[in-house]
Design a protein around this motif. Structure first.
Motif, PDB file in Angstrom:
ATOM      1  N   LEU A 135     -17.513  16.804  -5.375  1.00 32.70           N
ATOM      2  CA  LEU A 135     -16.119  16.612  -4.958  1.00 32.70           C
ATOM      3  C   LEU A 135     -15.163  16.678  -6.138  1.00 32.70           C
ATOM      4  N   GLU A 136     -15.537  16.070  -7.255  1.00 27.89           N
ATOM      5  CA  GLU A 136     -14.644  16.078  -8.410  1.00 27.89           C
ATOM      6  C   GLU A 136     -14.456  17.489  -8.956  1.00 27.89           C
ATOM      7  N   ALA A 137     -15.519  18.298  -8.912  1.00 23.56           N
ATOM      8  CA  ALA A 137     -15.408  19.679  -9.383  1.00 23.56           C
ATOM      9  C   ALA A 137     -14.461  20.478  -8.492  1.00 23.56           C
ATOM     10  N   VAL A 138     -14.547  20.260  -7.175  1.00 29.37           N
ATOM     11  CA  VAL A 138     -13.660  20.968  -6.255  1.00 29.37           C
ATOM     12  C   VAL A 138     -12.220  20.497  -6.451  1.00 29.37           C
ATOM     13  N   ALA A 139     -12.032  19.183  -6.572  1.00 30.94           N
ATOM     14  CA  ALA A 139     -10.686  18.636  -6.751  1.00 30.94           C
ATOM     15  C   ALA A 139     -10.053  19.164  -8.038  1.00 30.94           C
ATOM     16  N   SER A 140     -10.848  19.282  -9.090  1.00 30.08           N
ATOM     17  CA  SER A 140     -10.341  19.799 -10.361  1.00 30.08           C
ATOM     18  C   SER A 140      -9.932  21.261 -10.232  1.00 30.08           C
ATOM     19  N   ALA A 141     -10.756  22.052  -9.529  1.00 28.47           N
ATOM     20  CA  ALA A 141     -10.446  23.473  -9.337  1.00 28.47           C
ATOM     21  C   ALA A 141      -9.226  23.647  -8.435  1.00 28.47           C
ATOM     22  N   LEU A 142      -9.059  22.740  -7.492  1.00 25.40           N
ATOM     23  CA  LEU A 142      -7.942  22.828  -6.545  1.00 25.40           C
ATOM     24  C   LEU A 142      -6.613  22.479  -7.188  1.00 25.40           C
ATOM     25  N   GLY A 143      -6.576  21.393  -7.945  1.00 22.20           N
ATOM     26  CA  GLY A 143      -5.304  20.899  -8.460  1.00 22.20           C
ATOM     27  C   GLY A 143      -4.490  20.264  -7.350  1.00 22.20           C
ATOM     28  N   HIS A 144      -3.193  20.425  -7.398  1.00 25.59           N
ATOM     29  CA  HIS A 144      -2.303  19.855  -6.385  1.00 25.59           C
ATOM     30  C   HIS A 144      -2.404  20.697  -5.107  1.00 25.59           C
ATOM     31  N   GLN A 145      -2.803  20.075  -4.019  1.00 29.33           N
ATOM     32  CA  GLN A 145      -3.090  20.832  -2.797  1.00 29.33           C
ATOM     33  C   GLN A 145      -1.880  21.597  -2.279  1.00 29.33           C
ATOM     34  N   GLU A 146      -0.719  20.971  -2.245  1.00 31.67           N
ATOM     35  CA  GLU A 146       0.456  21.652  -1.706  1.00 31.67           C
ATOM     36  C   GLU A 146       0.870  22.819  -2.605  1.00 31.67           C
ATOM     37  N   GLN A 147       0.754  22.645  -3.912  1.00 34.41           N
ATOM     38  CA  GLN A 147       1.056  23.752  -4.820  1.00 34.41           C
ATOM     39  C   GLN A 147       0.064  24.892  -4.639  1.00 34.41           C
ATOM     40  N   TRP A 148      -1.201  24.540  -4.385  1.00 35.75           N
ATOM     41  CA  TRP A 148      -2.240  25.548  -4.120  1.00 35.75           C
ATOM     42  C   TRP A 148      -1.881  26.371  -2.883  1.00 35.75           C
ATOM     43  N   ARG A 149      -1.457  25.699  -1.809  1.00 38.33           N
ATOM     44  CA  ARG A 149      -1.095  26.396  -0.581  1.00 38.33           C
ATOM     45  C   ARG A 149       0.117  27.305  -0.806  1.00 38.33           C
ATOM     46  N   ARG A 150       1.100  26.812  -1.523  1.00 36.18           N
ATOM     47  CA  ARG A 150       2.300  27.613  -1.773  1.00 36.18           C
ATOM     48  C   ARG A 150       1.983  28.828  -2.638  1.00 36.18           C
TER      49      ARG A 150
ATOM     50  N   ASN B  46      -2.833  26.836  10.365  1.00 36.45           N
ATOM     51  CA  ASN B  46      -1.886  26.385   9.337  1.00 36.45           C
ATOM     52  C   ASN B  46      -1.797  24.863   9.323  1.00 36.45           C
ATOM     53  N   HIS B  47      -1.715  24.272  10.511  1.00 35.24           N
ATOM     54  CA  HIS B  47      -1.612  22.816  10.612  1.00 35.24           C
ATOM     55  C   HIS B  47      -2.903  22.140  10.149  1.00 35.24           C
ATOM     56  N   ILE B  48      -4.032  22.720  10.492  1.00 35.43           N
ATOM     57  CA  ILE B  48      -5.312  22.128  10.100  1.00 35.43           C
ATOM     58  C   ILE B  48      -5.441  22.090   8.579  1.00 35.43           C
ATOM     59  N   PHE B  49      -5.169  23.207   7.928  1.00 36.06           N
ATOM     60  CA  PHE B  49      -5.373  23.259   6.481  1.00 36.06           C
ATOM     61  C   PHE B  49      -4.227  22.617   5.699  1.00 36.06           C
ATOM     62  N   GLU B  50      -3.103  22.387   6.348  1.00 38.91           N
ATOM     63  CA  GLU B  50      -2.026  21.612   5.725  1.00 38.91           C
ATOM     64  C   GLU B  50      -2.372  20.128   5.760  1.00 38.91           C
ATOM     65  N   ALA B  51      -2.917  19.667   6.877  1.00 34.68           N
ATOM     66  CA  ALA B  51      -3.183  18.235   7.059  1.00 34.68           C
ATOM     67  C   ALA B  51      -4.523  17.794   6.494  1.00 34.68           C
ATOM     68  N   ALA B  52      -5.443  18.715   6.313  1.00 35.31           N
ATOM     69  CA  ALA B  52      -6.784  18.368   5.830  1.00 35.31           C
ATOM     70  C   ALA B  52      -6.774  17.968   4.359  1.00 35.31           C
ATOM     71  N   ASP B  53      -7.805  17.256   3.952  1.00 33.98           N
ATOM     72  CA  ASP B  53      -8.090  17.039   2.529  1.00 33.98           C
ATOM     73  C   ASP B  53      -8.951  18.214   2.101  1.00 33.98           C
ATOM     74  N   VAL B  54      -8.332  19.224   1.502  1.00 30.90           N
ATOM     75  CA  VAL B  54      -9.008  20.490   1.212  1.00 30.90           C
ATOM     76  C   VAL B  54     -10.208  20.292   0.281  1.00 30.90           C
ATOM     77  N   ALA B  55     -10.053  19.446  -0.736  1.00 30.31           N
ATOM     78  CA  ALA B  55     -11.171  19.226  -1.675  1.00 30.31           C
ATOM     79  C   ALA B  55     -12.377  18.654  -0.950  1.00 30.31           C
ATOM     80  N   LYS B  56     -12.160  17.650  -0.095  1.00 30.06           N
ATOM     81  CA  LYS B  56     -13.268  17.066   0.664  1.00 30.06           C
ATOM     82  C   LYS B  56     -13.870  18.078   1.624  1.00 30.06           C
ATOM     83  N   ALA B  57     -13.028  18.875   2.252  1.00 30.90           N
ATOM     84  CA  ALA B  57     -13.523  19.868   3.211  1.00 30.90           C
ATOM     85  C   ALA B  57     -14.414  20.899   2.535  1.00 30.90           C
TER      86      ALA B  57
END
Length: 316
Positions: A145-160, A125-136
């Motif tokens: 990277l831009e394609a992943v970031a676009s698909a991800l959106g806001h990282q914290e909202q994605w996790r929630r 939980n801590h690893i994937f909360e603190a990581a840059d998910v798009a880069k990972a």
């Protein structure tokens, strides 16, 4: 393989007594070493620290993972060597780091200034909360990277949103483990209710699984109702990581990669590869890791001050 894996319990303690490190952090798995090494550098910048995994503790126990760490802690405590030195030399301090799981809810947490628990369910939980998910994900799957970031959106909202999507599965696992029902739950690496990450619940599969648990324990429907209330409460506080197994983020990372690839071929990543790429993106000075850093710093400096510092090492 390192020869220290063959040490007896006494030999291991002597090797620590003769080592240059001042603090030894005992962690569950080989995969935890990189994360806690990074946390230790942030928490204890002027302290020589060594991170030891359960694979190096064969002289203490035949168990593995968390049970091995608990056995080791109890033996070190019984032997009086949680703080130890050799012939008046420098004092060495052992600190055991355990995944919280739902031990807090089951009232099974060890109480000692030498024991630190994760804030969330487990270290993932801590690893994937603190990581840059798009880069990972970009790194793990060789994706733009831009394609992943676009698909991800806001990282914290994605996790929630993942916490909400798998709330029913989390409630089932909570009910199983909170009440020691003899069926699988938190130990699974993904939801059994959903065919894949991102899919809706398969109601027939869910009913079959819940019915089986009810055959094992007739009180299971009541346990499940209580668990649903618990999960709803933590979701309302945006705190799903307290009861959500962090390893369950991995299938969602694979789902994210599929969306980013948009049908183009790409190399699939294993859970270990996703984790390694996530670790490489972590800033250990990040605010989201502040409590993890504080707990380890408090455990080390608190143990130096004596037993009075015990409560701060395991704040809820």
């Amino acid at each position: 393989m390192s020869t220290r894996l063959a040490h007896s319990a006494g030999g291991f303690i002597r090797s620590i007594q003769m080592s240059s490190e001042d603090v030894v952090l005992l962690v569950e798995g080989v995969g935890d070493r990189a994360f806690y090494s990074g946390v230790a550098r942030e928490a204890l910048p002027n302290v020589l620290t060594r991170v030891v995994t359960t694979a190096e503790l064969q002289g203490f126990t035949k168990a593995s993972g968390k049970p091995a760490l608990i056995d080791t802690f109890k033996q070190l405590k019984k032997s009086g060597v949680l703080k130890t030195s050799l012939a008046g030399g420098p004092t060495k301090t052992f600190v055991v780091i355990l995944d919280k799981d739902i031990d807090d809810r089951r009232r099974r947490k060890l109480r000692s200034p030498h024991v630190v628990y994760t804030v969330h369910y487990n270290v993932e939980n801590h690893i994937f909360e603190a990581a840059d998910v798009a880069k990972a994900v970009s790194c793990a799957c060789s994706l733009d990277l831009e394609a992943v970031a676009s698909a991800l959106g806001h990282q914290e909202q994605w996790r929630r949103s993942i916490g909400r999507d798998w709330a029913e599965w989390t409630a089932y696992c909570y009910a199983v483990h909170r009440n020691s029902v003899g069926v699988q739950g938190y130990g699974r690496d993904k939801s059994m209710f959903h065919p894949r990450a991102g899919d809706p619940i398969d109601s027939a599969t869910q009913q079959t699984i819940v019915s089986h648990a009810t055959l094992i324990d007739a009180n299971f429907p009541r346990y499940l109702r209580t668990a649903r209330r618990v999960i709803a409460e933590v979701l309302a506080r945006d705190a799903h990581d307290l009861v959500f197994n962090g390893k369950w983020y991995v299938p969602w990372l694979a789902h994210l990669a599929d969306r980013a690839a948009n049908g183009a071929p790409y190399p699939k990543a294993s859970a270990a590869h996703f984790r390694a790429c996530a670790l490489a993106t972590i800033n250990y000075a990040s605010a989201v890791l502040a409590e993890v850093v504080r707990r380890i710093r408090t455990a080390v400096h608190g143990t130096a001050a004596g037993p009075a510092a015990a409560p701060s090492a395991n704040s809820p």
